[in-house]
Design an enzyme around this catalytic site. Structure first.
Site, PDB file in Angstrom:
ATOM      1  N   GLY A 120      73.172  93.366  13.638  1.00 18.80           N
ATOM      2  CA  GLY A 120      73.712  92.016  13.519  1.00 18.80           C
ATOM      3  C   GLY A 120      75.152  91.851  13.965  1.00 18.80           C
ATOM      4  O   GLY A 120      75.846  90.948  13.497  1.00 18.80           O
ATOM      5  N   ASN A 125      76.107  90.817  16.863  1.00 16.59           N
ATOM      6  CA  ASN A 125      76.192  89.535  17.588  1.00 16.59           C
ATOM      7  C   ASN A 125      76.200  88.360  16.607  1.00 16.59           C
ATOM      8  O   ASN A 125      76.910  87.381  16.819  1.00 16.59           O
ATOM      9  CB  ASN A 125      75.042  89.401  18.589  1.00 16.59           C
ATOM     10  N   ILE A 179      58.748  86.346  21.373  1.00 12.82           N
ATOM     11  CA  ILE A 179      58.681  85.018  20.748  1.00 12.82           C
ATOM     12  C   ILE A 179      57.314  84.400  20.997  1.00 12.82           C
ATOM     13  O   ILE A 179      56.877  84.253  22.141  1.00 12.82           O
ATOM     14  CB  ILE A 179      59.793  84.101  21.323  1.00 12.82           C
ATOM     15  N   ASN A 219      68.792  83.599  24.313  1.00 12.29           N
ATOM     16  CA  ASN A 219      68.711  85.032  24.003  1.00 12.29           C
ATOM     17  C   ASN A 219      69.887  85.755  24.650  1.00 12.29           C
ATOM     18  O   ASN A 219      70.327  85.381  25.741  1.00 12.29           O
ATOM     19  CB  ASN A 219      67.398  85.587  24.576  1.00 12.29           C
ATOM     20  N   HIS A 275      70.896  89.344  26.284  1.00 10.80           N
ATOM     21  CA  HIS A 275      70.292  90.579  26.796  1.00 10.80           C
ATOM     22  C   HIS A 275      71.409  91.485  27.317  1.00 10.80           C
ATOM     23  O   HIS A 275      72.306  91.016  28.043  1.00 10.80           O
ATOM     24  CB  HIS A 275      69.291  90.262  27.912  1.00 10.80           C
TER      25      HIS A 275
END
Ligand code: GAR
Length: 199
Positions: A12, A14, A94, A108, A110
């Site tokens: 976590g 981000n 998803i 998202n 990446h």
């Protein structure tokens, strides 16, 4: 005010970058309305609780089959009624029901410069292992919209990061997070929040 739901699976960092950007005032007009993890042991859930954010776990292991999990994930999102869903290290494909309900409203992060080192099987450390194996000198991170494909949606922001002699996947992962991910994810949300304010 842009209401965001953040989906996580692991550490976590981000998510933390988003929380910190909101608290410092850098990321304006944005509120995290819920954090959802597929993994009950994700440290990201602690980070959410420490920040006083509603946090729930929706684990595929608690359901008879994938379809029931998909319904539960959509229900957990709908309950929070977000304007935007942010996948911040969410290592679950998803489901279609979520994509259809929130089309154009899912982003998202990446950890590579898409279209390099992305798609099925490229997640987390594997991305950095592949970049080092190929010997690229520049890598980075990408924030993009989510569609039915894996890492195929329109790109919102990218930031390049240097690969250095002697890098391990772990060292490179950390540099990509520090120099790219934790910057462009809050900035991308900020861009969307600004556009939403104009409407
Ligand atoms: C991040 O590096 C993110 O880019 C990556 O997982 C990590 C999660 O770290 N996501 C993917 O690989 C998605 N394909 P975090 O939990 O500390 O934010």
């Amino acid at each position: 005010m842009l209401k965001i739901a953040v989906c996580v699976s692991g550490g976590g960092t981000n998510l933390q970058a988003i929380i910190d950007s909101i608290n410092s005032g850098k990321l304006e007009n944005t509120k995290i309305v819920r954090v959802i993890s597929n993994n009950p042991n994700a440290y990201a859930l602690e980070r959410a609780k420490n920040a006083g954010i509603d946090a729930v776990c929706v684990s595929p292991k608690s359901f008879k089959n994938r379809s029931e999990f998909n319904d539960a994930l959509l229900a957990a999102l709908n309950e929070a009624d977000p304007d935007l869903i942010v996948l911040a290290g969410f290592l679950v494909v998803i489901p279609l029901n979520v994509i259809e309900t929130y089309r154009g409203r899912i982003i998202n992060i990446h950890p590579s410069l898409i279209p390099s080192f992305c798609g099925t099987g490229f997640y987390g450390l594997k991305v950095h292992e592949a970049a080092l194996a190929r010997g690229v000198k520049i890598t980075g991170a990408t924030v993009h919209y989510v569609d039915e494909g894996t890492d195929t949606g329109p790109i919102i922001m990218q930031k390049a990061v240097e690969v250095k002699e002697g890098d391990t996947p772990e060292i490179l992962q950390r540099r990509v997070m520090e120099q790219a991910e934790w910057i462009i994810l809050p900035e991308s949300i900020g861009l969307i929040a600004k556009e939403t304010e104009k409407k």
